[in-house]
Design a protein around this motif. Structure first.
Motif, short mmCIF file in Angstrom:
data_model
loop_
_atom_site.label_atom_id
_atom_site.label_comp_id
_atom_site.label_asym_id
_atom_site.label_seq_id
_atom_site.Cartn_x
_atom_site.Cartn_y
_atom_site.Cartn_z
N GLY A 275 4.62 8.12 -0.25
CA GLY A 275 5.19 7.29 0.81
C GLY A 275 4.58 5.91 0.94
O GLY A 275 3.56 5.60 0.32
N PHE A 276 5.27 5.09 1.72
CA PHE A 276 4.79 3.75 2.01
C PHE A 276 3.72 3.86 3.11
O PHE A 276 3.98 4.42 4.16
N ARG A 277 2.53 3.32 2.81
CA ARG A 277 1.47 3.44 3.82
C ARG A 277 1.42 2.16 4.64
O ARG A 277 1.42 1.05 4.11
N VAL A 278 1.40 2.36 5.94
CA VAL A 278 1.38 1.21 6.85
C VAL A 278 0.31 1.43 7.92
O VAL A 278 -0.08 2.57 8.17
N PRO A 279 -0.17 0.36 8.52
CA PRO A 279 -1.09 0.53 9.64
C PRO A 279 -0.36 1.30 10.74
O PRO A 279 0.80 1.02 11.01
N SER A 280 -1.03 2.26 11.33
CA SER A 280 -0.33 3.07 12.32
C SER A 280 0.08 2.23 13.51
O SER A 280 -0.74 1.56 14.11
N ASP B 51 0.85 -1.18 0.00
CA ASP B 51 0.00 0.00 0.00
C ASP B 51 0.89 1.24 0.00
O ASP B 51 1.95 1.25 0.61
N SER C 101 0.89 5.79 -0.48
CA SER C 101 0.23 7.05 -0.78
C SER C 101 0.96 7.64 -1.98
O SER C 101 1.77 6.97 -2.60
#
Ligand SMILES: [Zn+2]
Lengths: 487, 94
Positions: free
Chosen positions: B86-91, B81, B83
């Motif tokens: 950037g690399f989107r990760v679960p917070s 995943d 954006s």
């Protein structure tokens, strides 16, 4: 009531001033768009191999040499395992039982070690808008990931928040003058954690410590430590125990909160990095590091004090601000061996700096240090000015007026003195009749002076100054007065 | 013998999800691995440097010269995943 003593140890992370990352050739550029400096190595792709940046090791060795630590003969890296999105491999390549530097000292604080490692990436916590499966998402920028870091660990020898922040200033200036890092706290190239505990005065065992994370200014460090010491003291006085935990200080509210523990994150399961077997530090790298260590602030201050006879305060001021120290030495060079060194130091450290800083406030609000070498006042001109004052060719007030002109327009002091008619009313011959006239005009003052009360001499000096338009030397007026009155 | 709690602790550190019926076999397997290491421990290794790798001691140092980085689209393409930038990760804080 029991009195408590504070015990503080600091851990400082400094980004090393290399062009590229620790284990890959991605370029380091602060402020570039996110994720424009990554490669399979720093993204932690399977099958990639890290290769050590020699320059990072050289800079680390320079730090060790500057602090007089024992420099490692070989490089040994370990994996420090923890899961967090800022760490793509699931571990950080760091050093464990064989740090690059063991021991050492800077000023009043001993060091435990200095080791090198890679920095984590930057994690931005997105707002509620970016939800993934119900939980908020974060965005990772791997530009910073893999930046070479030196971690400097002090012994628990610091006893107050004030000592911590003044030592950190010394450390920052030392690293800056070493040229190993930008040491910019706002941009995060120097970051500080503090391990803090208290114990009853006289105890030798350490109390339970807490770790205060990532304070990014000297002021916050002082405030944070003071707040944590107050919190621990209140706990202990209430009969409770300090828990070992990681804390965050919020400078806006002054409050201290526990960072939600990264579940057992202290269980780092260090093990030797299999991708990089231990390797000897190449001798040419070591020699190049040793040769690159310049004279550092503490040594320079000591030299200014012992060899040039400056007061402690002047010596530190000029040594801790390299631009001032360099300018000072150039001025001494221009003034010849006869220059009054303390006077030169005073004129630079007080008068010139104050004027240049005031001038800068008008021009631009920069963060860079004031550098007199960039001003219109040449070292030769300053040397000449100080000599004019020291030799009583002009008095101090006139000297300050000359300096105003030099700062604004440059030029030679002697020319300014002539153009403005600032030359001191010459020797005793010229001054004596003026003093005599002042005494004649103030018989009441003379009477007091004769009784040995020298306080009213100010009135005589004032009268002479008025008559000479401020060009007389106050000390000379006093001397002549004493002579005339036979005191 | 590695106990259940140790297995669960290590699983948490490794971000591994274990079903209940996997815990006991895992404990047995890990114990077997440690048992093997204990066998090595019986050898007299006084004065023998620990082997941390099988590679030769070649100089792995690299000159501080930039090499080409990945175009951002290529880098982000590898991620499950992403954006825009950037690399989107679960917070991790959620
Ligand atoms: Zn890279």
């Amino acid at each position: 009531m029991t009195a408590y003593e504070t015990v503080i140890g600091l851990e400082i992370h400094v980004q090393l001033a290399t062009r590229t990352k620790m284990f890959c050739g991605c370029e380091l550029v602060f402020g570039d768009p996110p994720n424009t400096h990554t490669c399979p190595v720093c993204l932690g792709m399977p099958g990639t191999l890290p290769v050590v940046n020699a320059e990072a090791i050289r800079l680390g060795l320079m730090i060790g040499a500057a602090f007089g630590g024992v420099l490692a003969e070989r490089l040994v890296f370990h994996r420090k395992s923890y899961f967090y999105p800022d760490l793509p491999k699931g571990y950080q390549i760091s050093q464990f039982d064989e740090p690059l530097v063991a021991g050492g000292r800077l000023g009043d604080v001993g060091l435990e070690r200095v080791h090198v490692e890679e920095d984590a990436a930057k994690l931005t916590h997105a707002g509620a808008s970016g939800r993934i499966g119900g939980s908020t998402s974060s965005v990772v920028d791997y530009n910073r990931g893999g930046t070479p870091l030196a971690e400097i660990v002090t012994l628990p020898e610091i006893r107050s928040a004030e000592q911590a922040s003044s030592w950190l200033r010394l450390l920052r200036e030392t690293l800056r003058q070493l040229g190993v890092s930008d040491v910019n706290m706002e941009e995060g190239s120097l970051r500080c954690d503090a391990n803090i505990s208290i114990r009853p005065v006289g105890d030798t065992e350490l109390g339970t410590k807490t770790e205060l994370k990532n304070m990014n200014s000297f002021r916050f460090i002082e405030q944070g430590i003071n707040a944590e010491v107050a919190r621990q003291t209140a706990l202990v006085e209430a009969g409770e125990r300090v828990q070992q935990e990681t804390l965050h200080f919020d400078p806006r509210t002054g409050s201290i909160t526990s960072l939600r523990s990264k579940e057992g994150s202290h269980d780092y399961r260090y093990f030797p990095e299999p991708d990089m077997p231990p390797v000897a530090v190449p001798d040419e790298l070591l020699q190049s590091a040793l040769a690159a260590v310049p004279e550092l602030p503490l040594e320079r201050a000591e030299r200014f004090r012992t060899e040039l006879g400056l007061h402690e305060e002047s010596a530190r001021l000029l040594a801790f601000r390299r631009a001032l120290g360099d300018y000072f030495e150039e001025t001494l060079g221009a003034g010849g061996a006869s220059a009054d060194k303390q006077q030169v130091a005073n004129w630079i450290g007080n008068d010139l700096v104050r004027r240049l800083e005031a001038q800068r406030k008008d021009d631009e609000a920069g963060e860079t240090d004031t550098d007199p070498a960039q001003s219109k006042v040449s070292p030769a001109a300053l040397a000449e000015l100080v000599a004019l004052v020291v030799d009583k060719k002009i008095n101090r007030k006139a000297g300050e007026q000359v300096l105003d002109v030099l700062v604004a327009e440059g030029g030679r002091p002697q020319d300014v003195v002539e153009a403005k008619g600032l030359a001191a009313v010459g020797g005793a011959d010229e001054l004596r009749p003026v003093v005599q006239a002042a005494l004649d005009a103030n018989p009441d003052v003379v009477e007091k002076l004769r009784t040995g009360n020298m306080k009213p001499i100010g009135a005589i000096v004032g009268a002479v100054m008025k008559e000479t338009k401020g060009r007389a030397d106050g000390g000379e007026v006093t001397r002549i007065t004493r002579e005339i009155l036979g005191l | 013998m590695i106990d259940r709690d140790t297995v669960l602790h290590v699983a948490t550190l490794s971000r591994l999800e274990l079903h209940d019926d996997e815990i006991e076999p895992m404990a047995r397997e890990l114990s077997a691995v440690l048992g093997h290491l204990e066998t090595i421990g019986e050898l007299d290794l006084d004065g023998v440097e620990p082997t941390t790798g099988v590679l030769e001691d070649r100089s792995p140092l690299r000159a501080d010269e930039p090499t080409r980085s990945l175009p951002r689209e290529v880098a982000l393409d590898q991620a499950p995943d992403a954006s825009d930038d950037g690399f989107r990760v679960p917070s991790p804080q959620a």
